[in-house]
Design an enzyme around this catalytic site. Structure first.
Site: not given
Ligand code: FMN
Length: 345
Positions: A108, A131, A157, A166, A219, A243
């Site tokens: 990330s 990002y 993203t 949130r 994404k 996301h």
């Molecule tokens: C704690 C957390 C932090 C995340 N941080 C990012 C991030 O920094 N950049 C991003 O593109 N997606 C981020 N995501 C989204 C994930 O890349 C992904 O799209 C998502 O977790 C998929 O769903 P799932 O948790 O049900 O597998 C984050 C998700 C979580 C749970």
């Protein structure tokens, strides 16, 4: 309580026991009413499988390839920031686990280990998630650093123009912790400037293509017309993603969005999916509906929180074991045998 977790939900329970409530909520939560968070899971559970029988499934091969990488199974690690609040080794542990297992780790932009630290710690295949925080000059620097450090794709993203609402986080008011500070922006932006407003446009996509030779993956696409536009802009891969229910609440479940997108792009770009993947059968369903592979977010973060690098490895092994059983029982000895006839909506 049994010592060895039997599935991803068990791993989540172990993580929950260890974590402060605000960290648990930060990982588990979605936005507003968490409609999309639940929808991602519900939509997988509504799909039914039509197993094919009397096939020789004595040998199951879960290997596949994604953007030129050979993967041990069609599961990549999704980008997730702030991993040092989940476990002291943070992204380093996750990246090492992915490399040992044989899959891609996506770092990330808001990671708590830098691009270079992660490259140093793991020589497995790595993608860098971008990002557009701080505009093009900052983005250009990050992308150059990723390229120099040997990352093999940029995952841009596109669903995060504004920091979302949130409500668990708003109520918990997470304490400021030094280990939460994103490391990649040091010397580029002040901590206070790193609001998660990552506005980005199709013009930025073209600009990004012009400054790097790495393939670009978008994404956060859930509409067929956006997927087609990605094809027109020469994009090599897209992730059908909302996301994990953490951006716009009320968004379509990703597995429901997938078939129309696969139909629209018709093989001109690789289509991946994330959101709600918890079981080997979820992976089977996503592949049957045309995904090349899936990404997991929370599933591996629970492993990280529960037991660091070993915990992430346990989750990957659990998913691989479940996928292997699912493929055998569905009559699919190889990934190529998984086709649309395997599921009904
Ligand atoms: C704690 C957390 C932090 C995340 N941080 C990012 C991030 O920094 N950049 C991003 O593109 N997606 C981020 N995501 C989204 C994930 O890349 C992904 O799209 C998502 O977790 C998929 O769903 P799932 O948790 O049900 O597998 C984050 C998700 C979580 C749970």
């Amino acid at each position: 309580v049994s010592a060895k977790p039997c599935n991803v939900d068990d791993v989540e329970a172990l993580a929950r026991e260890k974590l402060p409530q605000w960290v648990y909520d930060f990982i588990a939560g979605g936005t507003e009413d968490e409609l999309t968070l639940r929808a991602n899971r519900d939509a997988f559970q509504r799909l039914v499988l039509l197993p094919r029988v009397l096939i020789d499934v004595g040998h199951i091969d879960t290997t596949t390839d994604v953007l030129g990488h050979v993967l041990r199974m069609p599961v990549l690690l999704a980008p997730a920031g702030s991993q040092r609040v989940m476990h002291p080794e943070g992204e380093i542990a996750s990246a090492r686990s992915a490399a040992d297992f044989g899959t891609v780790f996506t770092l990330s932009s808001t990671a708590t280990s830098s691009i270079e630290e992660v490259a140093e710690a793991s020589n497995g295949p790595k993608w860098f998630q971008l990002y557009m925080i701080g505009g093009r000059p900052v983005a250009e620097r990050l992308v150059q650093r990723a390229e120099e450090a040997g990352y093999q794709a940029v995952c841009l993203t596109v669903d995060s123009a504004r920091h979302s609402k949130r409500e668990r986080d708003i109520r918990n008011q997470p304490p400021f912790q030094a280990e939460m500070a994103p490391r990649n922006f040091e010397g580029l932006l002040d901590y206070s400037q790193i609001a998660h407003n990552a506005r980005v446009t199709w013009e930025d996509v073209d600009w990004l293509c012009s400054i790097t030779s790495m393939p670009i993956v978008l994404k956060g696409i859930v509409r067929p017309d956006d997927a087609l536009r990605a094809v027109e802009h020469g994009i090599r891969g897209i992730v059908v993603s909302n996301h994990g229910g953490r951006q716009l609440d009320g968004t379509i479940a990703t597995i429901d969005a997938l078939p129309d997108i696969v139909g629209a792009v018709n093989g001109r770009t690789e289509v991946l999916l994330d959101g709600g993947v918890r079981r080997g059968t979820d992976i089977l369903k996503a592949l049957a509906l045309g995904a090349q592979a899936v990404l997991v977010g929370r599933a591996y973060l629970w492993g990280l929180a529960a037991a660091g690098q070993h915990g992430v490895s346990d989750v990957l092994e659990l998913l691989r074991y479940e996928l292997e059983i699912a493929m055998a029982l569905a009559g699919c000895p190889t990934i190529a045998d998984i086709d649309a006839s395997m599921v009904r909506r």
